[in-house]
Design an enzyme around this catalytic site. Structure first.
Site, PDB file in Angstrom:
ATOM      1  N   HIS A 207       9.400  10.013   6.303  1.00  0.00           N
ATOM      2  CA  HIS A 207       9.555   8.751   5.579  1.00  0.00           C
ATOM      3  C   HIS A 207      10.265   7.740   6.480  1.00  0.00           C
ATOM      4  CE1 HIS A 207      10.760   5.766   2.671  1.00  0.00           C
ATOM      5  NE2 HIS A 207       9.816   6.247   1.887  1.00  0.00           N
TER       6      HIS A 207
ATOM      7  N   GLU B 290       2.302   3.927   4.740  1.00  0.00           N
ATOM      8  CA  GLU B 290       3.402   3.131   4.206  1.00  0.00           C
ATOM      9  C   GLU B 290       3.854   2.114   5.251  1.00  0.00           C
ATOM     10  OE1 GLU B 290       5.353   5.170   0.702  1.00  0.00           O
ATOM     11  OE2 GLU B 290       6.576   5.590   2.447  1.00  0.00           O
TER      12      GLU B 290
ATOM     13  N   GLY C 215      10.442  -1.128  -0.282  1.00  0.00           N
ATOM     14  CA  GLY C 215      11.794  -1.385  -0.771  1.00  0.00           C
ATOM     15  C   GLY C 215      11.997  -2.783  -1.309  1.00  0.00           C
TER      16      GLY C 215
ATOM     17  N   SER D 187       6.071  -0.881  -2.309  1.00  0.00           N
ATOM     18  CA  SER D 187       6.152  -1.855  -3.407  1.00  0.00           C
ATOM     19  C   SER D 187       5.025  -1.725  -4.430  1.00  0.00           C
ATOM     20  CB  SER D 187       6.220  -3.281  -2.857  1.00  0.00           C
ATOM     21  OG  SER D 187       7.416  -3.448  -2.110  1.00  0.00           O
TER      22      SER D 187
ATOM     23  N   GLY E 186       8.104   4.364  -4.895  1.00  0.00           N
ATOM     24  CA  GLY E 186       9.542   4.508  -4.680  1.00  0.00           C
ATOM     25  C   GLY E 186      10.323   4.006  -5.884  1.00  0.00           C
TER      26      GLY E 186
HETATM   27  P1  PGA Z   1       8.996   1.349  -2.761  1.00  0.00           P
HETATM   28  O1  PGA Z   1       9.120   2.599  -1.805  1.00  0.00           O
HETATM   29  O2  PGA Z   1       7.929   1.680  -3.772  1.00  0.00           O
HETATM   30  O3  PGA Z   1      10.338   1.192  -3.371  1.00  0.00           O
HETATM   31  O4  PGA Z   1       8.620   0.177  -1.897  1.00  0.00           O
HETATM   32  C1  PGA Z   1       7.985   3.265  -1.370  1.00  0.00           C
HETATM   33  C2  PGA Z   1       8.401   4.369  -0.440  1.00  0.00           C
HETATM   34  O5  PGA Z   1       9.355   4.216   0.300  1.00  0.00           O
HETATM   35  O6  PGA Z   1       7.787   5.421  -0.425  1.00  0.00           O
END
Ligand code: PGA
Length: 251
Positions: free
Chosen positions: A95, A165, A171, A213, A234
């Protein structure tokens, strides 16, 4: 087509009671929608998750990381053998939040091999940090893929999942999510790299998820794309208001 929903709870919730509430919410929605769901709780809660999550073939447990050794003098590490004995069937590896702490492609590679040896399914994250108009990010992603999957055999690619990703889309400080078109384009690009550089013959066999996101308002636009086999979610995975819309996006 088989679709997957990976819920990466990260370390957003800090009380065991709140985390158990999220487990309950997820279990209820999963029973209703029957999506192949992989719940990845904060690491200290993984044993409890293995006990309290209902036993269903389509509701599985994932770890957020694993070490590449199975036992020994490794303070603070979660080993694949222990995670498996606590009922994890999947492990997120590489990750970007772990890579940001110094994890290298070579580290992720060792972890992939260790997790594959146990029979668990690695969910391997790849993605570019930023984009540039000249398209250099494509070459950087190719290098990341080639190093991360070194010595992974053709057969093993069907025993793992890849999560595309883009780091810029992850995030709450994300610029934005990728668009469905961008996600499709990159899934195709990853399949091409696997074919050209990683010995994968039938790249349609490789499971590719999108993460970054994802929320109730955009989940359906990704999951409706043929190239995208699932979502890695996430922060919305611990949001009781977001979860129902994400589950119902998988129709
Ligand atoms: P997020 O994170 O959905 O909060 O953007 C995705 C992830 O890090 O796998």
């Amino acid at each position: 087509m088989k679709h997957y929903l990976v819920l990466n709870m990260k370390a957003y919730q800090t009380s065991g009671a709140d985390i158990q509430k999220t487990f309950k919410k997820i279990a209820t929605l999963q029973a209703e929608h029957k999506i192949n769901t992989i719940v990845c709780p904060p690491m200290p809660m993984i044993g409890i998750a293995g006990q309290v999550l209902p036993k269903r073939k389509t509701l599985q447990l994932g770890a957020q990381d694993a070490y590449y050794e199975n036992e020994g003098a490794y303070t603070g590490m979660s080993t694949p053998a222990l995670l498996q004995s606590l009922k994890a069937s999947h492990v997120i590896l590489g990750h970007s939040e772990r890579r940001a702490l110094g994890e290298t492609n070579a580290d992720v590679n060792k972890k992939i091999h260790a997790v594959l040896k146990t029979g668990m399914t690695p969910i391997v994250c790849v993605g570019e940090k930023t984009r540039d108009d000249a398209g250099n990010y494509l070459q950087a992603l190719r290098e990341q893929i080639v190093e991360t999957f070194a010595h992974v055999s053709r057969e093993q690619f069907s025993q793992l999942m890849i999560a595309y990703e883009p780091v810029w889309a992850i995030g709450k400080n994300a610029v934005r999510s990728a668009t469905p078109d961008e996600a499709v384009e990159m899934a195709l690009y990853i399949r091409k790299v696997l074919h050209d550089a990683c010995n994968v013959v039938d790249h349609a066999d490789v499971t590719i998820l999108y993460g970054g996101s994802v929320h109730s308002g955009n989940a359906q636009s990704f999951i409706s794309q043929q190239q995208i086999d699932g979502l890695l979610v996430g922060r919305a995975s611990v949001d009781a208001k977001e979860l129902p819309g994400i589950f119902s996006a998988f129709k």
